[in-house]
Enzyme design. Sequence first.
Site, PDB file in Angstrom:
ATOM      1  N   HIS A 258     -20.401  46.368   0.337  1.00  0.00           N
ATOM      2  CA  HIS A 258     -21.540  45.559   0.770  1.00  0.00           C
ATOM      3  C   HIS A 258     -21.195  44.922   2.102  1.00  0.00           C
ATOM      4  CE1 HIS A 258     -24.666  42.450   0.789  1.00  0.00           C
ATOM      5  NE2 HIS A 258     -25.270  43.135  -0.161  1.00  0.00           N
ATOM      6  N   GLU A 314     -26.778  47.430  -6.186  1.00  0.00           N
ATOM      7  CA  GLU A 314     -27.606  48.629  -6.235  1.00  0.00           C
ATOM      8  C   GLU A 314     -26.990  49.725  -7.096  1.00  0.00           C
ATOM      9  OE1 GLU A 314     -30.365  48.202  -4.819  1.00  0.00           O
ATOM     10  OE2 GLU A 314     -29.842  46.473  -3.619  1.00  0.00           O
TER      11      GLU A 314
END
Length: 370
Positions: A258, A314
């Site tokens: 991320h 995600e």
Amino acid sequence: MQATSPLASNDLAGVIVGETALSDVQGDSGSLNYRGTPIADLADKPFLIVVWYLLTGDWPTDAEHQQLAQFMRSQQALNNTEIALLQAVPEGTHPMLVLQGLIPLLNPVEEGPLAPAANQGLAIAAKISALIAALFRKEQGLTAITELPETDFHRRFLFMLRGELPRDDEVATLDTTQILQMEHSFNAGTFAGRVCASTEAPLQSVISASVGTLYGRLHGGADQAALAMAREIGDPAAAAKWVNQRLAQGQKIMGMGHREYRTLDPRAAILKPMALARCTEPNSRKLLDTLVAVEEACQAAFAERGREIHANVEFYKGAVFNSLGIPDHYFTALFAMARVYGYIAHFLEFKQHSRLIRPRAKYIGTVPSQ
């Protein structure tokens, strides 16, 4: 004459572009809070209570919570005009493009439990859930459900989607997942919305701009891409070879790592155990086991380079949505259905001290001859 000193980066990494009191992302420590409350303390609260808290900064009273619940129910069903708009959408249009196109055509009410702008946003949020459900049913050759039961928001959404009331555990799973992705500071979609708001565009346009940005594979679209990856790999035993080949080619592994978090994404820390508990059906479990194997292979490969990497929110979200019977191409639309409350909150916050966002660019093109 050609200038030869382009900017080192076009991604604004590390550049502070504004202030917010809505959420705080601390990437080094792997923490996230909404208005000072850690995400782990919010994840199991009733969904609309967290919505109220995010929008207002206060916890609602029981009466306020009920007012919000009734307002969302009153706005959730599509009217005949909205159903006609949805029917006119070409077959095969991705749900995210449908949302981006139809949100500006909604005519939200201003009267409700909060200030007029907030009520407009909440009405749009309610309609987004109805648009998603109705589009799904349209794909199945079914009509939109407009007679809504007196129940909570996500139970009603799943009813509108399926035509039958879901189990309590399914509603709780969706509540938690949507709370986890409701707000995340100046992410790309939110920042796009703030730029749009700075022009004094209406809230519908702001949300549409944010939704369009969220669609990208490097933003919200990573959830659909991650599960597509697991389907492509096909088996947990094939994950390590697949990962090593991708990394050797310099390609991204969707859902791994991320931009903000240097350690474990705190949302993934909650979502992964949920996925492990929910994905018990054989096909669903095989997909999840493949994702776990991909994460382990990535971690082993990065460890060899002296680096650390973790799955982000995600990565396992698609497995959770898949366990709820939601098709892959609707994953990002459900992300939008949650993140819209963050977009509304940023719109309300930004409009208090609004100013046109107009950065400068460093010109590196041809310079006229003297």
